[in-house]
Motif scaffolding. Structure first.
Motif, PDB file in Angstrom:
ATOM      1  N   TYR A   1      14.140  47.997  31.885  1.00 31.80           N
ATOM      2  CA  TYR A   1      14.520  49.278  32.479  1.00 31.80           C
ATOM      3  C   TYR A   1      14.809  50.320  31.405  1.00 31.80           C
ATOM      4  O   TYR A   1      14.447  51.490  31.538  1.00 31.80           O
ATOM      5  CB  TYR A   1      15.764  49.117  33.353  1.00 31.80           C
ATOM      6  CG  TYR A   1      15.578  48.309  34.600  1.00 31.80           C
ATOM      7  CD1 TYR A   1      14.350  48.249  35.261  1.00 31.80           C
ATOM      8  CD2 TYR A   1      16.638  47.590  35.145  1.00 31.80           C
ATOM      9  CE1 TYR A   1      14.195  47.500  36.406  1.00 31.80           C
ATOM     10  CE2 TYR A   1      16.495  46.843  36.298  1.00 31.80           C
ATOM     11  CZ  TYR A   1      15.268  46.802  36.930  1.00 31.80           C
ATOM     12  OH  TYR A   1      15.122  46.058  38.067  1.00 31.80           O
ATOM     13  N   ASP A   2      15.467  49.894  30.335  1.00 24.96           N
ATOM     14  CA  ASP A   2      15.912  50.848  29.323  1.00 24.96           C
ATOM     15  C   ASP A   2      14.764  51.481  28.547  1.00 24.96           C
ATOM     16  O   ASP A   2      14.952  52.500  27.886  1.00 24.96           O
ATOM     17  CB  ASP A   2      16.888  50.170  28.349  1.00 24.96           C
ATOM     18  CG  ASP A   2      18.249  49.926  28.978  1.00 24.96           C
ATOM     19  OD1 ASP A   2      18.625  50.707  29.883  1.00 24.96           O
ATOM     20  OD2 ASP A   2      18.924  48.960  28.599  1.00 24.96           O
TER      21      ASP A   2
ATOM     22  N   GLN B   1      21.841  65.293  38.252  1.00 27.93           N
ATOM     23  CA  GLN B   1      20.668  64.483  38.531  1.00 27.93           C
ATOM     24  C   GLN B   1      20.810  63.096  37.915  1.00 27.93           C
ATOM     25  O   GLN B   1      21.552  62.908  36.945  1.00 27.93           O
ATOM     26  CB  GLN B   1      19.412  65.172  37.986  1.00 27.93           C
ATOM     27  CG  GLN B   1      19.086  66.488  38.664  1.00 27.93           C
ATOM     28  CD  GLN B   1      17.819  67.108  38.121  1.00 27.93           C
ATOM     29  OE1 GLN B   1      17.507  67.004  36.929  1.00 27.93           O
ATOM     30  NE2 GLN B   1      17.050  67.761  38.992  1.00 27.93           N
ATOM     31  N   LEU B   2      20.116  62.142  38.478  1.00 28.58           N
ATOM     32  CA  LEU B   2      20.105  60.789  37.951  1.00 28.58           C
ATOM     33  C   LEU B   2      18.720  60.458  37.396  1.00 28.58           C
ATOM     34  O   LEU B   2      17.716  61.043  37.813  1.00 28.58           O
ATOM     35  CB  LEU B   2      20.465  59.773  39.043  1.00 28.58           C
ATOM     36  CG  LEU B   2      21.851  59.889  39.662  1.00 28.58           C
ATOM     37  CD1 LEU B   2      22.052  58.813  40.722  1.00 28.58           C
ATOM     38  CD2 LEU B   2      22.947  59.782  38.593  1.00 28.58           C
TER      39      LEU B   2
ATOM     40  N   PHE C   1      13.271  52.832  39.978  1.00 29.23           N
ATOM     41  CA  PHE C   1      14.571  52.269  39.622  1.00 29.23           C
ATOM     42  C   PHE C   1      15.526  53.414  39.295  1.00 29.23           C
ATOM     43  O   PHE C   1      15.340  54.117  38.302  1.00 29.23           O
ATOM     44  CB  PHE C   1      14.423  51.317  38.439  1.00 29.23           C
ATOM     45  CG  PHE C   1      13.363  50.283  38.655  1.00 29.23           C
ATOM     46  CD1 PHE C   1      13.639  49.115  39.340  1.00 29.23           C
ATOM     47  CD2 PHE C   1      12.066  50.489  38.202  1.00 29.23           C
ATOM     48  CE1 PHE C   1      12.648  48.168  39.568  1.00 29.23           C
ATOM     49  CE2 PHE C   1      11.071  49.555  38.419  1.00 29.23           C
ATOM     50  CZ  PHE C   1      11.365  48.386  39.107  1.00 29.23           C
ATOM     51  N   VAL C   2      16.514  53.586  40.143  1.00 25.69           N
ATOM     52  CA  VAL C   2      17.479  54.667  39.969  1.00 25.69           C
ATOM     53  C   VAL C   2      18.648  54.161  39.140  1.00 25.69           C
ATOM     54  O   VAL C   2      19.260  53.135  39.466  1.00 25.69           O
ATOM     55  CB  VAL C   2      17.974  55.182  41.330  1.00 25.69           C
ATOM     56  CG1 VAL C   2      19.092  56.212  41.137  1.00 25.69           C
ATOM     57  CG2 VAL C   2      16.818  55.803  42.119  1.00 25.69           C
ATOM     58  N   GLU C   3      18.935  54.872  38.064  1.00 26.64           N
ATOM     59  CA  GLU C   3      20.073  54.523  37.213  1.00 26.64           C
ATOM     60  C   GLU C   3      21.311  55.222  37.764  1.00 26.64           C
ATOM     61  O   GLU C   3      21.432  56.441  37.728  1.00 26.64           O
ATOM     62  CB  GLU C   3      19.814  54.957  35.776  1.00 26.64           C
ATOM     63  CG  GLU C   3      20.924  54.563  34.812  1.00 26.64           C
ATOM     64  CD  GLU C   3      20.640  54.982  33.384  1.00 26.64           C
ATOM     65  OE1 GLU C   3      21.609  55.096  32.596  1.00 26.64           O
ATOM     66  OE2 GLU C   3      19.459  55.210  33.051  1.00 26.64           O
ATOM     67  N   GLY C   4      22.214  54.441  38.312  1.00 27.22           N
ATOM     68  CA  GLY C   4      23.412  55.002  38.927  1.00 27.22           C
ATOM     69  C   GLY C   4      24.387  55.598  37.918  1.00 27.22           C
ATOM     70  O   GLY C   4      24.206  55.450  36.703  1.00 27.22           O
TER      71      GLY C   4
ATOM     72  N   ASP D   1      27.133  54.610  36.998  1.00 27.30           N
ATOM     73  CA  ASP D   1      27.775  53.577  36.182  1.00 27.30           C
ATOM     74  C   ASP D   1      26.803  52.872  35.247  1.00 27.30           C
ATOM     75  O   ASP D   1      27.167  51.932  34.546  1.00 27.30           O
ATOM     76  CB  ASP D   1      28.454  52.545  37.083  1.00 27.30           C
ATOM     77  CG  ASP D   1      27.465  51.835  37.999  1.00 27.30           C
ATOM     78  OD1 ASP D   1      26.286  52.263  38.048  1.00 27.30           O
ATOM     79  OD2 ASP D   1      27.862  50.862  38.666  1.00 27.30           O
ATOM     80  N   GLY D   2      25.525  53.318  35.227  1.00 25.67           N
ATOM     81  CA  GLY D   2      24.532  52.717  34.343  1.00 25.67           C
ATOM     82  C   GLY D   2      23.746  51.584  34.959  1.00 25.67           C
ATOM     83  O   GLY D   2      22.769  51.119  34.359  1.00 25.67           O
TER      84      GLY D   2
END
Length: 363
Positions: A202-203, A239-240, A253-256, A258-259
């Motif tokens: 993801y990163d 925005q996320l 994949f949505v990064e919330g 809190d990461g």
């Protein structure tokens, strides 16, 4: 060659990563599309992760004892090495990116030599286009091509792990495998590994920043929804990051805040899986028809129509077989949890075979 008709489609691209100290190959990525931020992400993932399962899946019973997070990655100045996702992913794991200065090829000597070694081996395969037209002469690469990209990937693995790693390197006066083991013996600190393999993927994925609307996430003109978005929908003042796999747009994949990363699928689950390349082709076709404002249904209808056309003409034209092969490889790789390669339309190409590789340079 494509896997269905066993006919030539194109030459692939090879992304190689090497450990400068031992000259051992730490990872690679073979693609049917030119280098992109996604191909770099997949090569980094291959370099960092243990390779036992990867080798087993390809029926290769050899040892490739290389894994772990590097402290520094040397790259050239190509656009794919300046992507936001690469910079952010490297920073997340404490990796320094060092870009080679323009017009200083001597700084890339180690990877250049490895490229020469690999290409020397590849040029021995049937179907090679050689390094130049004069060297090729009257040899017909298409007539002699025999390998699919999956077969070439396995052959390259055997060439790297079975031969190159075990032959004496003239500069080191020992095989790269031995140099790697010697370096491990001198290393006092243990190698760093990502705590979560999926998180590591993801990163490094490409991303866009989007607001979470009351009806979900909108990206590429497509709408995504999951109940996990409800607490954020229309309530966040920022925005996320929305990360995506270009090989399969059916899920982002949505990064919330809190990461944490949350997989979010199409709002309409009846929609078929498509690649980013197919999406771009559909948009281009719609623009040619004078359609400026397109809805989601129109995009999927166009993709489906183009797929049917490609399947029908695949046995006749090389460009059609190429698109079919790219789509199949993209979606299969996404099923296996791999980072995606970008499948995008490009200018018309001269006929090429699969056996010769264009190589992306980094170390």
């Amino acid at each position: 060659m494509d896997t269905i008709y066993r006919l030539p489609i194109q030459r692939p691209w090879l992304t190689l990563a090497i450990d400068v100290a031992s000259r051992i190959v730490v990872g690679f990525y073979l693609s049917l599309k030119a280098p992109s931020s996604a191909s770099v992400a997949l090569a980094i993932h291959h370099a960092v992760m243990p390779k036992a399962e990867w080798l087993l899946a390809r029926g290769i019973q050899l040892d490739w004892p290389v894994s772990g997070l590097p402290d520094i990655i040397h790259v050239d100045t190509a656009r794919e090495f300046r992507a936001r996702a690469l910079a952010r992913g490297a920073a997340e794991y404490g990796i320094s990116l060092v870009h080679r200065l323009v017009a200083t090829p001597h700084y890339g000597g180690h990877i250049e030599r490895l490229i020469g070694t690999m290409m020397g081996a590849v040029h021995m395969l049937p179907g090679t286009t050689f390094s130049s037209i004069s060297e090729r002469g009257d040899y017909d690469p298409e007539r002699h091509a025999v390998m699919t990209i999956e077969e070439l990937e396995r052959w390259l693995t055997l060439e790297i792990v079975g031969r190159y790693h075990n032959e004496v390197h003239s500069s080191l006066q020992m095989p790269p495998n031995a140099a790697w083991r010697e370096a491990l013996d001198r290393c006092r600190a243990p190698f760093r590994h990502p705590h979560d393999e999926q998180q590591f993927l993801y990163d490094f994925l490409p991303f866009e920043e989007r607001s979470i609307r009351r009806d979900g996430v909108h990206i590429f003109g497509l709408r995504y929804w999951d109940d996990v978005l409800s607490p954020w929908a229309g309530r966040l003042d920022r925005q996320l990051r929305v990360k995506y796999d270009p090989r399969d747009l059916s899920c982002v994949f949505v990064e919330g805040p809190d990461g944490a990363h949350w997989p979010i699928r199409y709002a309409d689950l009846r929609r078929p899986r498509i690649t980013l390349g197919e999406h771009r082709l559909a948009q281009a076709a719609l623009r040619q028809r004078g359609v400026r404002l397109t809805d989601e249904q129109l995009i999927f209808d166009t993709v489906e129509a183009q797929r049917e056309l490609l399947e029908t003409s695949a046995s006749i034209t090389k460009s059609a077989r190429r698109q079919v092969a790219r789509r199949a490889r993209s979606l299969n790789a996404a099923d296996q949890g791999a980072v995606a390669e970008v499948v995008t339309p490009g200018p018309k190409e001269e006929p090429e075979t699969l056996s010769v590789l264009a190589v992306e340079e980094w170390s």
